[in-house]
Design a protein around this motif. Structure first.
Motif, PDB file in Angstrom:
ATOM      1  N   GLU A   1       8.571   1.864 -28.489  1.00  0.00           N
ATOM      2  CA  GLU A   1       8.183   1.738 -27.092  1.00  0.00           C
ATOM      3  C   GLU A   1       9.292   2.257 -26.170  1.00  0.00           C
ATOM      4  N   LYS A   2      10.535   1.871 -26.457  1.00  0.00           N
ATOM      5  CA  LYS A   2      11.640   2.283 -25.581  1.00  0.00           C
ATOM      6  C   LYS A   2      11.877   3.795 -25.639  1.00  0.00           C
ATOM      7  N   VAL A   3      11.791   4.364 -26.828  1.00  0.00           N
ATOM      8  CA  VAL A   3      12.023   5.808 -26.963  1.00  0.00           C
ATOM      9  C   VAL A   3      10.904   6.574 -26.268  1.00  0.00           C
ATOM     10  N   ALA A   4       9.657   6.138 -26.446  1.00  0.00           N
ATOM     11  CA  ALA A   4       8.523   6.792 -25.779  1.00  0.00           C
ATOM     12  C   ALA A   4       8.675   6.690 -24.264  1.00  0.00           C
ATOM     13  N   ALA A   5       9.055   5.517 -23.771  1.00  0.00           N
ATOM     14  CA  ALA A   5       9.250   5.334 -22.321  1.00  0.00           C
ATOM     15  C   ALA A   5      10.374   6.227 -21.808  1.00  0.00           C
ATOM     16  N   PHE A   6      11.441   6.373 -22.596  1.00  0.00           N
ATOM     17  CA  PHE A   6      12.542   7.253 -22.211  1.00  0.00           C
ATOM     18  C   PHE A   6      12.068   8.695 -22.078  1.00  0.00           C
ATOM     19  N   LEU A   7      11.283   9.169 -23.071  1.00  0.00           N
ATOM     20  CA  LEU A   7      10.795  10.553 -23.040  1.00  0.00           C
ATOM     21  C   LEU A   7       9.827  10.783 -21.885  1.00  0.00           C
ATOM     22  N   ILE A   8       8.925   9.836 -21.646  1.00  0.00           N
ATOM     23  CA  ILE A   8       7.976   9.962 -20.524  1.00  0.00           C
ATOM     24  C   ILE A   8       8.733   9.944 -19.200  1.00  0.00           C
ATOM     25  N   GLY A   9       9.708   9.056 -19.071  1.00  0.00           N
ATOM     26  CA  GLY A   9      10.509   9.001 -17.841  1.00  0.00           C
ATOM     27  C   GLY A   9      11.279  10.286 -17.610  1.00  0.00           C
ATOM     28  N   LEU A  10      11.831  10.837 -18.676  1.00  0.00           N
ATOM     29  CA  LEU A  10      12.559  12.101 -18.564  1.00  0.00           C
ATOM     30  C   LEU A  10      11.615  13.222 -18.139  1.00  0.00           C
ATOM     31  N   GLN A  11      10.424  13.234 -18.716  1.00  0.00           N
ATOM     32  CA  GLN A  11       9.438  14.243 -18.344  1.00  0.00           C
ATOM     33  C   GLN A  11       9.095  14.134 -16.852  1.00  0.00           C
ATOM     34  N   GLU A  12       8.901  12.914 -16.365  1.00  0.00           N
ATOM     35  CA  GLU A  12       8.571  12.721 -14.944  1.00  0.00           C
ATOM     36  C   GLU A  12       9.698  13.201 -14.044  1.00  0.00           C
ATOM     37  N   ILE A  33      21.624   8.152 -26.284  1.00  0.00           N
ATOM     38  CA  ILE A  33      20.279   7.643 -26.002  1.00  0.00           C
ATOM     39  C   ILE A  33      20.166   6.212 -26.524  1.00  0.00           C
ATOM     40  N   ALA A  34      20.667   5.987 -27.746  1.00  0.00           N
ATOM     41  CA  ALA A  34      20.632   4.641 -28.335  1.00  0.00           C
ATOM     42  C   ALA A  34      21.390   3.648 -27.460  1.00  0.00           C
ATOM     43  N   ASP A  35      22.586   4.024 -27.027  1.00  0.00           N
ATOM     44  CA  ASP A  35      23.366   3.144 -26.150  1.00  0.00           C
ATOM     45  C   ASP A  35      22.623   2.866 -24.854  1.00  0.00           C
ATOM     46  N   HIS A  36      22.046   3.889 -24.271  1.00  0.00           N
ATOM     47  CA  HIS A  36      21.305   3.764 -23.017  1.00  0.00           C
ATOM     48  C   HIS A  36      20.115   2.814 -23.161  1.00  0.00           C
ATOM     49  N   LEU A  37      19.442   2.880 -24.311  1.00  0.00           N
ATOM     50  CA  LEU A  37      18.240   2.070 -24.527  1.00  0.00           C
ATOM     51  C   LEU A  37      18.542   0.717 -25.172  1.00  0.00           C
ATOM     52  N   GLY A  38      19.783   0.481 -25.563  1.00  0.00           N
ATOM     53  CA  GLY A  38      20.127  -0.773 -26.225  1.00  0.00           C
ATOM     54  C   GLY A  38      19.620  -0.839 -27.658  1.00  0.00           C
ATOM     55  N   LEU A  39      19.579   0.325 -28.311  1.00  0.00           N
ATOM     56  CA  LEU A  39      19.114   0.425 -29.692  1.00  0.00           C
ATOM     57  C   LEU A  39      20.236   0.982 -30.554  1.00  0.00           C
ATOM     58  N   THR A  40      20.031   0.990 -31.860  1.00  0.00           N
ATOM     59  CA  THR A  40      20.999   1.634 -32.750  1.00  0.00           C
ATOM     60  C   THR A  40      20.631   3.108 -32.883  1.00  0.00           C
TER      61      THR A  40
END
Length: 78
Positions: A1-12, A33-40
């Motif tokens: 979900e977070k990665v998809a939201a990141f890509l959609i936000g970047l596209q916008e 990207i991982a750090d930005h999203l709080g993921l590994t």
């Protein structure tokens, strides 16, 4: 979900500044990207690979091409 939201936000953001909205140049590496999203980084890498395998995106040198924006939008709960 977070990665998809990141890509959609970047596209916008790219659309707002008049850049291509299909092929996205990634402004940072997977670790950032991982750090930005709080993921590994492993989670981001696995998710990007799965999205590529599932036909939602195509990983290209320096970025990604959005193939199925509708599915990405649904995944992002956007």
């Amino acid at each position: 979900e977070k990665v998809a939201a990141f890509l959609i936000g970047l596209q916008e953001r790219y659309v707002r500044i008049g850049r291509s909205s299909v092929t996205l140049e990634l402004p940072m590496g997977r670790l950032d990207i991982a750090d930005h999203l709080g993921l590994t980084i492993e989670t981001v890498s696995r998710t990007m690979a799965r999205l590529d395998r599932d036909g939602c995106i195509m990983v290209v040198p320096g970025g990604v091409r959005l193939i199925d924006q509708v599915r990405l939008d649904r995944m992002s709960a956007h």
